[in-house]
Write a protein that holds these residues in place. Structure first.
Motif, PDB file in Angstrom:
ATOM      1  N   CYS A  56      42.219  36.747  34.733  1.00  9.52           N
ATOM      2  CA  CYS A  56      41.353  38.050  34.544  1.00  9.52           C
ATOM      3  C   CYS A  56      40.169  37.415  33.723  1.00  9.52           C
ATOM      4  O   CYS A  56      39.753  38.689  33.487  1.00  9.52           O
ATOM      5  N   GLY A  57      40.488  36.805  32.405  1.00  7.01           N
ATOM      6  CA  GLY A  57      39.776  36.442  31.406  1.00  7.01           C
ATOM      7  C   GLY A  57      39.512  38.235  30.112  1.00  7.01           C
ATOM      8  O   GLY A  57      40.807  38.777  30.992  1.00  7.01           O
ATOM      9  N   SER A  58      38.905  37.742  29.224  1.00  7.59           N
ATOM     10  CA  SER A  58      38.996  38.252  27.764  1.00  7.59           C
ATOM     11  C   SER A  58      38.901  39.902  28.646  1.00  7.59           C
ATOM     12  O   SER A  58      39.357  40.633  27.695  1.00  7.59           O
ATOM     13  N   ASN A  59      38.285  39.865  29.276  1.00 10.96           N
ATOM     14  CA  ASN A  59      37.032  41.102  28.986  1.00 10.96           C
ATOM     15  C   ASN A  59      37.445  42.190  31.049  1.00 10.96           C
ATOM     16  O   ASN A  59      37.865  42.940  31.036  1.00 10.96           O
ATOM     17  N   ALA A  60      38.779  40.657  31.650  1.00  7.11           N
ATOM     18  CA  ALA A  60      39.240  41.819  32.570  1.00  7.11           C
ATOM     19  C   ALA A  60      38.147  42.795  33.626  1.00  7.11           C
ATOM     20  O   ALA A  60      38.872  43.630  34.371  1.00  7.11           O
ATOM     21  N   ASN A  61      37.123  41.833  33.431  1.00  5.22           N
ATOM     22  CA  ASN A  61      36.240  43.239  35.121  1.00  5.22           C
ATOM     23  C   ASN A  61      36.399  43.525  35.785  1.00  5.22           C
ATOM     24  O   ASN A  61      36.389  44.155  36.450  1.00  5.22           O
ATOM     25  N   ALA A  62      36.986  42.085  36.395  1.00  5.61           N
ATOM     26  CA  ALA A  62      38.214  42.380  38.264  1.00  5.61           C
ATOM     27  C   ALA A  62      38.320  43.403  37.511  1.00  5.61           C
ATOM     28  O   ALA A  62      38.554  44.436  38.859  1.00  5.61           O
ATOM     29  N   GLU A  78      46.768  36.162  32.288  1.00  4.69           N
ATOM     30  CA  GLU A  78      45.887  35.417  31.322  1.00  4.69           C
ATOM     31  C   GLU A  78      46.372  34.594  30.718  1.00  4.69           C
ATOM     32  O   GLU A  78      48.182  35.061  29.828  1.00  4.69           O
ATOM     33  N   LEU A  79      46.587  32.999  29.992  1.00  2.64           N
ATOM     34  CA  LEU A  79      46.752  32.764  29.625  1.00  2.64           C
ATOM     35  C   LEU A  79      47.520  32.801  27.927  1.00  2.64           C
ATOM     36  O   LEU A  79      46.072  33.414  27.470  1.00  2.64           O
ATOM     37  N   GLY A  80      48.041  33.331  27.220  1.00 10.14           N
ATOM     38  CA  GLY A  80      48.703  33.629  25.498  1.00 10.14           C
ATOM     39  C   GLY A  80      48.256  35.448  25.430  1.00 10.14           C
ATOM     40  O   GLY A  80      48.854  35.789  26.804  1.00 10.14           O
ATOM     41  N   GLU A  81      48.419  35.463  24.646  1.00  6.98           N
ATOM     42  CA  GLU A  81      48.677  37.311  24.356  1.00  6.98           C
ATOM     43  C   GLU A  81      46.665  37.802  23.514  1.00  6.98           C
ATOM     44  O   GLU A  81      46.887  38.291  23.448  1.00  6.98           O
ATOM     45  N   LEU A 100      48.686  44.651  31.247  1.00 11.33           N
ATOM     46  CA  LEU A 100      48.735  42.876  30.418  1.00 11.33           C
ATOM     47  C   LEU A 100      49.538  42.016  30.730  1.00 11.33           C
ATOM     48  O   LEU A 100      50.553  42.363  29.899  1.00 11.33           O
ATOM     49  N   ILE A 101      49.459  40.785  31.519  1.00 10.16           N
ATOM     50  CA  ILE A 101      50.436  39.410  30.832  1.00 10.16           C
ATOM     51  C   ILE A 101      49.580  38.104  30.640  1.00 10.16           C
ATOM     52  O   ILE A 101      49.153  37.769  30.873  1.00 10.16           O
ATOM     53  N   GLY A 102      50.779  38.075  29.636  1.00 15.45           N
ATOM     54  CA  GLY A 102      50.089  36.318  29.335  1.00 15.45           C
ATOM     55  C   GLY A 102      51.155  35.786  30.584  1.00 15.45           C
ATOM     56  O   GLY A 102      52.217  35.794  30.313  1.00 15.45           O
ATOM     57  N   GLY A 103      50.255  34.680  30.527  1.00 16.22           N
ATOM     58  CA  GLY A 103      51.116  33.625  31.719  1.00 16.22           C
ATOM     59  C   GLY A 103      50.453  32.976  32.273  1.00 16.22           C
ATOM     60  O   GLY A 103      48.695  32.885  32.413  1.00 16.22           O
ATOM     61  N   SER A 104      51.137  31.999  33.533  1.00 15.17           N
ATOM     62  CA  SER A 104      50.068  31.293  34.253  1.00 15.17           C
ATOM     63  C   SER A 104      49.740  30.811  35.238  1.00 15.17           C
ATOM     64  O   SER A 104      50.689  31.555  36.040  1.00 15.17           O
ATOM     65  N   VAL A 105      48.987  30.389  36.194  1.00  8.77           N
ATOM     66  CA  VAL A 105      48.935  30.533  37.217  1.00  8.77           C
ATOM     67  C   VAL A 105      49.919  29.683  38.358  1.00  8.77           C
ATOM     68  O   VAL A 105      50.256  29.875  39.123  1.00  8.77           O
ATOM     69  N   LEU A 106      50.277  28.709  37.566  1.00  9.91           N
ATOM     70  CA  LEU A 106      50.927  27.524  37.891  1.00  9.91           C
ATOM     71  C   LEU A 106      52.218  28.293  37.645  1.00  9.91           C
ATOM     72  O   LEU A 106      53.241  27.059  37.970  1.00  9.91           O
ATOM     73  N   ASN A 107      52.584  28.678  37.113  1.00  7.82           N
ATOM     74  CA  ASN A 107      53.920  29.615  37.103  1.00  7.82           C
ATOM     75  C   ASN A 107      53.956  30.604  36.445  1.00  7.82           C
ATOM     76  O   ASN A 107      54.520  31.324  36.117  1.00  7.82           O
ATOM     77  N   LEU A 108      53.842  31.639  38.161  1.00  9.02           N
ATOM     78  CA  LEU A 108      53.528  33.212  37.927  1.00  9.02           C
ATOM     79  C   LEU A 108      54.971  33.296  37.754  1.00  9.02           C
ATOM     80  O   LEU A 108      55.821  33.847  38.266  1.00  9.02           O
TER      81      LEU A 108
END
Length: 302
Positions: A56-62, A78-81, A100-108
């Motif tokens: 989503c990016g830091s600003n989560a505009n979408a 998005e990665l991390g927190e 808001l959730i920290g995680g990777s698209v490679l392992n949702l």
């Protein structure tokens, strides 16, 4: 599955995405990109949907846009927190509809078929395995739901060939790297002031208002985009074809697979003159400049 490379990429994106969040014009322009008609939905088509904004990016505009348009819930991943404070400034007003959730698209971290609509813009090339990321996005899309991605196509147009060369220069030339890192609206204004002052001392204007028009081509929105192109490290350069992405969808059981495009409105800089090329990505002039361009594709899970 968070690699050091992906964390470095996230840190670069975090800097300029915070700039976007702080600039109301830029943030509003980005929010306007989420439009029902563009995705082939009827007006109000996002109402009641459970949406994943992956990367989503830091600003989560979408994420903000989906919630504004009536989504029942939007999960922003998005990665991390470290990015969450920025996203929360915009999304907290939506209360429990936003997560808001920290995680990777490679392992949702979601079960199969968890979401009605999955949105992933410009993320996959910055992962170690774009195809695995796509398969994960497909996995969490419910049957009858939709998956939308954007990914830069092959760099066989003049623009992307130049960008790739300049990216190499940015990595190897400290002076060029410093110039790019310092490029923003203020430094651009100083350069334009000097340039136009010298011009005015040596010849009268050729066209009425030409200096003002020339200045209008450059703003912070443009420079944020340019810095992104040079600064962001990437595993995979512009190396994806439209047919390749169509195959990814088909092999994951999607139907009604469509490449979509739009006349992107809201630019107040040079990019407003490129908007026709974004809409007609298959026009010979667009192919000359951008090759396969920015591939934006959507499909329905069968």
């Amino acid at each position: 599955m968070d690699t050091a490379f992906e964390s470095e990429t996230r840190a670069v994106f975090d800097r300029y995405q915070r700039e976007q969040e702080n600039n109301e014009h830029i943030f509003t322009r980005l929010v306007s990109l989420i439009d029902e008609e563009y995705f082939g939905f009827n007006p109000g088509g996002f109402a009641g949907l459970n949406v994943l904004d992956a990367g989503c990016g830091s600003n989560a505009n979408a994420s903000y846009a989906f919630l504004e348009k009536g989504a029942a819930k939007v999960t922003s991943l998005e990665l991390g927190e470290e990015w969450m404070d920025c996203a929360a400034r915009r999304l907290s007003k939506f209360g429990r509809k936003s997560e808001l959730i920290g995680g990777s698209v490679l392992n949702l971290p979601f079960g199969d078929g968890s979401f009605d609509f999955v949105h992933c813009a410009g993320v996959l090339p910055h992962t170690a395995n774009p195809r695995k990321g796509f398969d994960e996005l497909a996995r969490v899309t419910r049957p009858g739901g939709h998956l939308f991605i954007t990914i830069i196509g092959t760099g066989n147009g003049i623009f992307y060939r130049c960008i790739n060369h300049l990216r190499e220069l940015y990595a190897s030339d400290a002076q060029f790297r410093q110039a790019i890192d310092n490029l923003d609206g203020r430094t651009a204004k100083e350069a334009l002031d000097w340039l136009l002052a010298v011009k005015s001392q040596n010849e009268p204007p050729f066209l009425k208002g030409e200096d003002g028009f020339f200045r209008s081509l450059f703003d912070d929105d443009l420079f944020v985009t340019l810095r992104d192109r040079f600064q962001a490290p990437t595993y995979h350069e512009f190396a994806f074809t439209e047919q390749q992405i169509r195959n990814w969808y088909a092999e994951n059981g999607f139907i009604d697979i469509r490449r979509v495009s739009r006349y992107t409105k809201g630019f107040e800089n040079l990019r407003r003159f490129l908007a026709p090329l974004y809409l007609h990505y298959d026009h010979p002039l667009a192919r000359f400049w951008f090759g396969d361009g920015c591939i934006q594709m959507i499909g329905a899970r069968n």
